[in-house]
Design a protein around this motif. Sequence first.
Motif, PDB file in Angstrom:
ATOM      1  N   GLY A  76      81.243 -88.409  42.491  1.00 60.69           N
ATOM      2  CA  GLY A  76      81.201 -88.189  43.823  1.00 60.69           C
ATOM      3  C   GLY A  76      81.633 -89.376  44.746  1.00 60.69           C
ATOM      4  N   PHE A  77      81.154 -90.365  44.091  1.00 60.00           N
ATOM      5  CA  PHE A  77      81.492 -91.868  44.727  1.00 60.00           C
ATOM      6  C   PHE A  77      83.093 -92.137  44.670  1.00 60.00           C
ATOM      7  N   ILE A  78      83.886 -91.833  43.580  1.00 53.99           N
ATOM      8  CA  ILE A  78      85.140 -91.992  43.135  1.00 53.99           C
ATOM      9  C   ILE A  78      86.024 -90.941  44.216  1.00 53.99           C
ATOM     10  N   ILE A  79      85.693 -89.711  43.852  1.00 55.80           N
ATOM     11  CA  ILE A  79      86.285 -88.521  44.302  1.00 55.80           C
ATOM     12  C   ILE A  79      86.471 -88.277  46.077  1.00 55.80           C
ATOM     13  N   ILE A  80      85.025 -88.439  46.455  1.00 56.10           N
ATOM     14  CA  ILE A  80      84.994 -88.363  47.934  1.00 56.10           C
ATOM     15  C   ILE A  80      85.554 -89.501  48.526  1.00 56.10           C
ATOM     16  N   ASN A  81      85.640 -90.557  48.179  1.00 53.89           N
ATOM     17  CA  ASN A  81      86.181 -91.810  48.501  1.00 53.89           C
ATOM     18  C   ASN A  81      87.854 -91.601  48.941  1.00 53.89           C
ATOM     19  N   ILE A  82      88.316 -90.548  48.015  1.00 50.29           N
ATOM     20  CA  ILE A  82      89.723 -90.403  48.558  1.00 50.29           C
ATOM     21  C   ILE A  82      89.847 -90.093  50.122  1.00 50.29           C
ATOM     22  N   GLU A  83      89.080 -89.285  50.541  1.00 52.73           N
ATOM     23  CA  GLU A  83      88.795 -88.763  51.944  1.00 52.73           C
ATOM     24  C   GLU A  83      88.874 -90.068  52.608  1.00 52.73           C
ATOM     25  N   VAL A  84      88.055 -91.253  52.385  1.00 51.59           N
ATOM     26  CA  VAL A  84      88.103 -92.441  53.111  1.00 51.59           C
ATOM     27  C   VAL A  84      89.381 -92.641  53.525  1.00 51.59           C
ATOM     28  N   LEU A 109      90.886 -79.817  48.348  1.00 51.59           N
ATOM     29  CA  LEU A 109      90.474 -81.115  48.173  1.00 51.59           C
ATOM     30  C   LEU A 109      89.087 -81.106  49.119  1.00 51.59           C
ATOM     31  N   ILE A 110      89.154 -80.670  50.485  1.00 51.81           N
ATOM     32  CA  ILE A 110      88.147 -80.814  51.140  1.00 51.81           C
ATOM     33  C   ILE A 110      86.705 -80.009  50.607  1.00 51.81           C
ATOM     34  N   ALA A 111      87.131 -78.785  50.354  1.00 55.21           N
ATOM     35  CA  ALA A 111      85.967 -77.990  49.326  1.00 55.21           C
ATOM     36  C   ALA A 111      85.214 -78.421  48.369  1.00 55.21           C
ATOM     37  N   SER A 112      86.242 -79.237  47.663  1.00 53.70           N
ATOM     38  CA  SER A 112      85.672 -80.001  46.249  1.00 53.70           C
ATOM     39  C   SER A 112      84.925 -81.044  46.836  1.00 53.70           C
ATOM     40  N   PHE A 113      85.236 -81.832  47.919  1.00 53.50           N
ATOM     41  CA  PHE A 113      84.442 -82.952  48.483  1.00 53.50           C
ATOM     42  C   PHE A 113      82.878 -82.491  48.885  1.00 53.50           C
ATOM     43  N   GLU A 114      83.022 -81.322  49.384  1.00 56.64           N
ATOM     44  CA  GLU A 114      81.869 -80.761  50.126  1.00 56.64           C
ATOM     45  C   GLU A 114      80.992 -80.338  48.745  1.00 56.64           C
ATOM     46  N   VAL A 115      81.311 -79.836  47.869  1.00 52.98           N
ATOM     47  CA  VAL A 115      80.485 -79.369  46.671  1.00 52.98           C
ATOM     48  C   VAL A 115      79.816 -80.724  45.986  1.00 52.98           C
ATOM     49  N   LEU A 116      80.885 -81.803  45.984  1.00 50.91           N
ATOM     50  CA  LEU A 116      80.482 -82.827  45.377  1.00 50.91           C
ATOM     51  C   LEU A 116      79.308 -83.581  46.301  1.00 50.91           C
ATOM     52  N   ALA A 117      79.530 -83.408  47.506  1.00 51.53           N
ATOM     53  CA  ALA A 117      78.567 -84.037  48.292  1.00 51.53           C
ATOM     54  C   ALA A 117      77.337 -83.561  48.154  1.00 51.53           C
ATOM     55  N   VAL A 118      76.959 -82.293  47.996  1.00 54.90           N
ATOM     56  CA  VAL A 118      75.971 -81.438  47.592  1.00 54.90           C
ATOM     57  C   VAL A 118      75.509 -82.047  46.439  1.00 54.90           C
ATOM     58  N   MET A 119      76.022 -81.997  45.504  1.00 54.30           N
ATOM     59  CA  MET A 119      75.770 -82.262  44.043  1.00 54.30           C
ATOM     60  C   MET A 119      75.240 -83.758  44.125  1.00 54.30           C
ATOM     61  N   PHE A 166      78.780 -87.167  56.166  1.00 58.13           N
ATOM     62  CA  PHE A 166      80.241 -86.316  55.821  1.00 58.13           C
ATOM     63  C   PHE A 166      79.896 -85.052  55.858  1.00 58.13           C
ATOM     64  N   LEU A 167      79.011 -84.317  55.849  1.00 59.34           N
ATOM     65  CA  LEU A 167      78.854 -82.872  56.034  1.00 59.34           C
ATOM     66  C   LEU A 167      78.708 -82.738  57.211  1.00 59.34           C
ATOM     67  N   THR A 168      78.109 -83.537  58.299  1.00 61.44           N
ATOM     68  CA  THR A 168      77.713 -83.345  59.511  1.00 61.44           C
ATOM     69  C   THR A 168      79.133 -83.166  60.383  1.00 61.44           C
ATOM     70  N   MET A 169      80.073 -84.297  59.973  1.00 59.49           N
ATOM     71  CA  MET A 169      81.290 -84.371  60.426  1.00 59.49           C
ATOM     72  C   MET A 169      82.207 -83.171  60.242  1.00 59.49           C
ATOM     73  N   ASN A 170      82.229 -82.654  59.150  1.00 59.03           N
ATOM     74  CA  ASN A 170      82.844 -81.601  58.770  1.00 59.03           C
ATOM     75  C   ASN A 170      82.500 -80.324  59.545  1.00 59.03           C
ATOM     76  N   ILE A 220      82.344 -93.970  58.471  1.00 61.90           N
ATOM     77  CA  ILE A 220      83.461 -95.057  57.945  1.00 61.90           C
ATOM     78  C   ILE A 220      82.607 -96.450  58.147  1.00 61.90           C
ATOM     79  N   LEU A 221      81.554 -96.557  59.095  1.00 65.42           N
ATOM     80  CA  LEU A 221      80.803 -97.900  59.357  1.00 65.42           C
ATOM     81  C   LEU A 221      80.048 -98.048  58.008  1.00 65.42           C
TER      82      LEU A 221
END
Length: 441
Positions: A76-84, A109-119, A166-170, A220-221
Amino acid sequence: MDYIPNIVFAIVLFLGIGYFARNVKKLSRNIKLGKDVDTSDNKSQRWNNMVRIALGQTKMVVRPIPGILHIIVYLGFIIINIEVLEIIIDGLLGTHRVFSFMGGFYSFLIASFEVLAVMVIVAVVLFWIRRNLIKLKRFLNPEMKGWPKKDGNLILYIELVLMLLFLTMNAADFQLQQMDAANYTKAGAFPVSQYIATFFQGLPISTLILIERTAWWAHILGILMFLNYLYYSKHLHILLAFPNTYYGKLRPKGQLDNLEAVTKEVQLMMDPSADPFAAADENAPEPEKFGASDVMDLKWVQLMNAYTCTECGRCTSECPANITGKQLSPRKIMMDTRDRLEEVGKNIDANKGVFVPDGKQLLGDYISHEELWACTSCNACVEACPVSIDPLSIIMDMRQYLVMEQSAAPSDLNNMMGNIENNGAPWPFNQMDRLNWSKEA
């Protein structure tokens, strides 16, 4: 005036990355206080270790439950940070979802990020339960009281908040897309946040934009704050696990270092034809201190080990001395080494780049003699560490100092070494009496 947020973002980004770079420079300086060591051998094996242990997490899954949970958080840390990266580009250029031109792949990508965020959220909650409700024994050792415990929990809270932001933003973004709000073009798939968006139904566009922008900025902050928090946290291993596994020990675990000066002396003693005076070099520098009593006496790889320590306690939970109630905790050895190194670094900062003796050292002020002599040198701690840390090497170097510089070995060990010197064996019998036991049989 529309460009003001972009300027503010650029300033914040510059300050965040600049402060992080400053800490990295300080970290590098502190590690380089250690003695040099040749690590240029077996590069292919070193790369293999780094890929297998640091990237592949092979030593984490030896304990399946925490191992799998850690892999989820790690991915999650590695992949979701692609979104950063997208957030940074959007912040600098004033765009919104700049990568949306990728179409279907962007939605994936966005769907994968969200599933990973929940995990990640689930894994973080389970980690918190393990630390605070189940209270695993290895998290209750004396060295884990105070800041180490707070640090372990704080990092879980930060990860939880970042994922929720991240999920609230989306979710707000998704709702704005459904309302055809200006600048919110339909892009991405939101398998999780679309359900969170139901709580935003009925809100005006201006309120939704405020929610989305607030979550965007906070996310981001939070990431920049997390980045700079790493230096002060056990989570510095996120950065150092890779070089630490690359430079990890390659020799057999039971093989210890020999001192060149001592080896030469033994060779002279064993060679009856050698002339000890002829071997002496008047111009040779004075011998270095045998062993280690402070962090500057250790090798730089050992100092990097100390900064890399995750405080997971696997080493201590496998240590037979600790299990039987001895004072030794390999995790504490690494934490003490890091704390002393930080103290030395602050001393150098306060004295304009020069270390001023402070009357302290690692041996005695941080690590006691009792801890060092409790070690059985079994290498269980080295085998257990998921990021190739070697507490035993520090213990053996400090023991070496006690024996060869201070003659401060325990009485039993002194007796044994005296017997070896006089009788050629650890027992108090001369060579003529060695076989007396067989006559009594």
